[in-house]
Scaffold this motif. Structure first.
Motif, PDB file in Angstrom:
ATOM      1  N   GLY A  45       0.866  -1.175  -0.141  1.00 35.92           N
ATOM      2  CA  GLY A  45       0.023  -0.156  -0.196  1.00 35.92           C
ATOM      3  C   GLY A  45       0.705   1.669   0.023  1.00 35.92           C
ATOM      4  N   ASP A  46       1.164   1.884   0.786  1.00 32.96           N
ATOM      5  CA  ASP A  46       1.089   3.240   1.191  1.00 32.96           C
ATOM      6  C   ASP A  46       2.962   3.602   1.796  1.00 32.96           C
ATOM      7  OD1 ASP A  46      -1.723   4.608   0.014  1.00 32.96           O
ATOM      8  OD2 ASP A  46      -2.134   5.015   1.992  1.00 32.96           O
ATOM      9  N   VAL A  51       9.863   6.414   1.082  1.00 34.28           N
ATOM     10  CA  VAL A  51      10.746   6.674   0.086  1.00 34.28           C
ATOM     11  C   VAL A  51      10.860   8.523   0.553  1.00 34.28           C
ATOM     12  CG1 VAL A  51      10.416   8.503  -2.042  1.00 34.28           C
ATOM     13  CG2 VAL A  51       9.921   5.803  -2.089  1.00 34.28           C
ATOM     14  N   TYR A  52       9.796   8.990   1.418  1.00 34.11           N
ATOM     15  CA  TYR A  52       9.846  10.319   2.197  1.00 34.11           C
ATOM     16  C   TYR A  52      11.220  10.696   3.274  1.00 34.11           C
ATOM     17  CZ  TYR A  52       6.213  12.396  -1.214  1.00 34.11           C
ATOM     18  OH  TYR A  52       5.634  12.498  -2.677  1.00 34.11           O
ATOM     19  N   ALA A  53      11.551   9.377   4.012  1.00 34.52           N
ATOM     20  CA  ALA A  53      11.777   9.691   5.188  1.00 34.52           C
ATOM     21  C   ALA A  53      13.090   9.415   4.541  1.00 34.52           C
ATOM     22  CB  ALA A  53      11.233   7.791   5.681  1.00 34.52           C
ATOM     23  N   ARG A  54      13.267   8.800   3.243  1.00 35.90           N
ATOM     24  CA  ARG A  54      14.689   8.731   2.980  1.00 35.90           C
ATOM     25  C   ARG A  54      15.062   9.905   2.028  1.00 35.90           C
ATOM     26  NH1 ARG A  54      13.809   2.776   0.171  1.00 35.90           N
ATOM     27  NH2 ARG A  54      14.470   1.329   2.097  1.00 35.90           N
ATOM     28  N   ASN A  55      14.140  10.434   1.554  1.00 32.13           N
ATOM     29  CA  ASN A  55      14.133  12.000   1.230  1.00 32.13           C
ATOM     30  C   ASN A  55      15.011  13.098   2.584  1.00 32.13           C
ATOM     31  OD1 ASN A  55      13.632  11.230  -1.273  1.00 32.13           O
ATOM     32  ND2 ASN A  55      12.036  12.371  -1.734  1.00 32.13           N
ATOM     33  N   TYR A  88      12.927  16.841   1.667  1.00 31.15           N
ATOM     34  CA  TYR A  88      11.122  16.340   1.038  1.00 31.15           C
ATOM     35  C   TYR A  88      10.231  15.756   0.237  1.00 31.15           C
ATOM     36  CZ  TYR A  88       7.031  14.550   3.096  1.00 31.15           C
ATOM     37  OH  TYR A  88       5.859  13.879   3.031  1.00 31.15           O
ATOM     38  N   SER A  89      10.734  16.698  -0.992  1.00 34.55           N
ATOM     39  CA  SER A  89       9.773  16.538  -2.140  1.00 34.55           C
ATOM     40  C   SER A  89      11.793  16.068  -3.015  1.00 34.55           C
ATOM     41  CB  SER A  89       9.347  17.687  -2.611  1.00 34.55           C
ATOM     42  OG  SER A  89       8.119  17.408  -2.255  1.00 34.55           O
ATOM     43  N   PRO A  90      11.485  15.236  -3.676  1.00 29.23           N
ATOM     44  CA  PRO A  90      12.500  15.675  -5.265  1.00 29.23           C
ATOM     45  C   PRO A  90      12.981  16.444  -4.999  1.00 29.23           C
ATOM     46  CG  PRO A  90      10.643  14.020  -5.617  1.00 29.23           C
ATOM     47  CD  PRO A  90      10.314  14.839  -4.884  1.00 29.23           C
ATOM     48  N   ILE A 147       9.265  10.388  11.855  1.00 29.94           N
ATOM     49  CA  ILE A 147       9.071   9.123  12.638  1.00 29.94           C
ATOM     50  C   ILE A 147       9.635   7.595  12.135  1.00 29.94           C
ATOM     51  CG2 ILE A 147       7.555   7.677  13.741  1.00 29.94           C
ATOM     52  CD1 ILE A 147       7.139   9.916  15.180  1.00 29.94           C
ATOM     53  N   LEU A 148       9.845   8.152  11.097  1.00 25.90           N
ATOM     54  CA  LEU A 148      10.311   6.387  10.453  1.00 25.90           C
ATOM     55  C   LEU A 148      12.077   7.182   9.668  1.00 25.90           C
ATOM     56  CD1 LEU A 148       8.009   5.304   7.166  1.00 25.90           C
ATOM     57  CD2 LEU A 148       8.154   4.661   9.953  1.00 25.90           C
ATOM     58  N   LEU A 149      12.299   8.431   9.818  1.00 29.98           N
ATOM     59  CA  LEU A 149      14.077   9.150   9.677  1.00 29.98           C
ATOM     60  C   LEU A 149      14.568   8.100  10.185  1.00 29.98           C
ATOM     61  CD1 LEU A 149      15.745  10.762   7.553  1.00 29.98           C
ATOM     62  CD2 LEU A 149      15.283  12.315   9.987  1.00 29.98           C
TER      63      LEU A 149
END
Length: 162
Positions: free
Chosen positions: A28-29, A35-39, A45-47, A62-64
């Motif tokens: 799902g999401d 991807v946003y945590a990796r960014n 945040y955005s590419p 939170i995932l960072l």
């Protein structure tokens, strides 16, 4: 015995549910939040050169730490168990201010056993984190407004949750 300890079996249930469903697949999401945590780990945040804001940065933040430490996603999923447990405690403590303790306990238990939360507890989705933030806000907001002068500390905590 502190009434909040009565909810401890819920935490073990939540941890079991997450552990039972652990897998390396992303559904799902989940990939989008990762991807946003990796960014964020790369300072944006955005590419770069492109603005993409399908959701806020709260859950990716939170995932960072999991991205930075290269921890397995199962560890991040375990956070959902903690978030839901704390949300139930916040709900109980809020209701206890307005209801008799047994009523508050059973209402919080109903929230804690809500199938909608349990069904997606093992996924890196924002719903459990969101309910934790909302119920944290409600608790501290109500606590701050139970005195005539209010409590700036509690309002500050409520604002943080908001």
């Amino acid at each position: 015995m502190d009434a909040r300890l009565k909810f401890l079996p819920l935490l073990f249930l939540y941890l079991f549910i997450v552990a039972f469903h652990l897998s390396d697949s992303l559904d799902g999401d989940e990939p989008r939040y990762i991807v946003y945590a990796r960014n964020l780990s790369h300072g944006h945040y955005s590419p770069p050169g492109k603005i993409e804001l399908p959701n806020g940065p709260g859950y990716p933040l939170i995932l960072l730490p999991f991205v930075l430490s290269k921890a397995p996603w199962g560890a991040a999923r375990m956070l959902n168990a903690l978030f839901l447990f704390l949300a139930v405690l916040y709900f109980f403590c809020t209701l206890k201010r307005y209801l008799k303790e047994p009523h508050a306990f059973y209402a919080a238990l109903i929230l804690g056993l809500n199938p909608l939360f349990l069904k997606e507890l093992h996924l890196l989705y924002t719903e459990v984190f969101s309910i934790f933030l909302i119920l944290g806000f409600v608790f501290h907001f109500c606590k701050a407004h139970q005195t005539k002068e209010g409590n700036r500390r509690e309002l500050g905590i409520a604002a943080f949750y908001l």
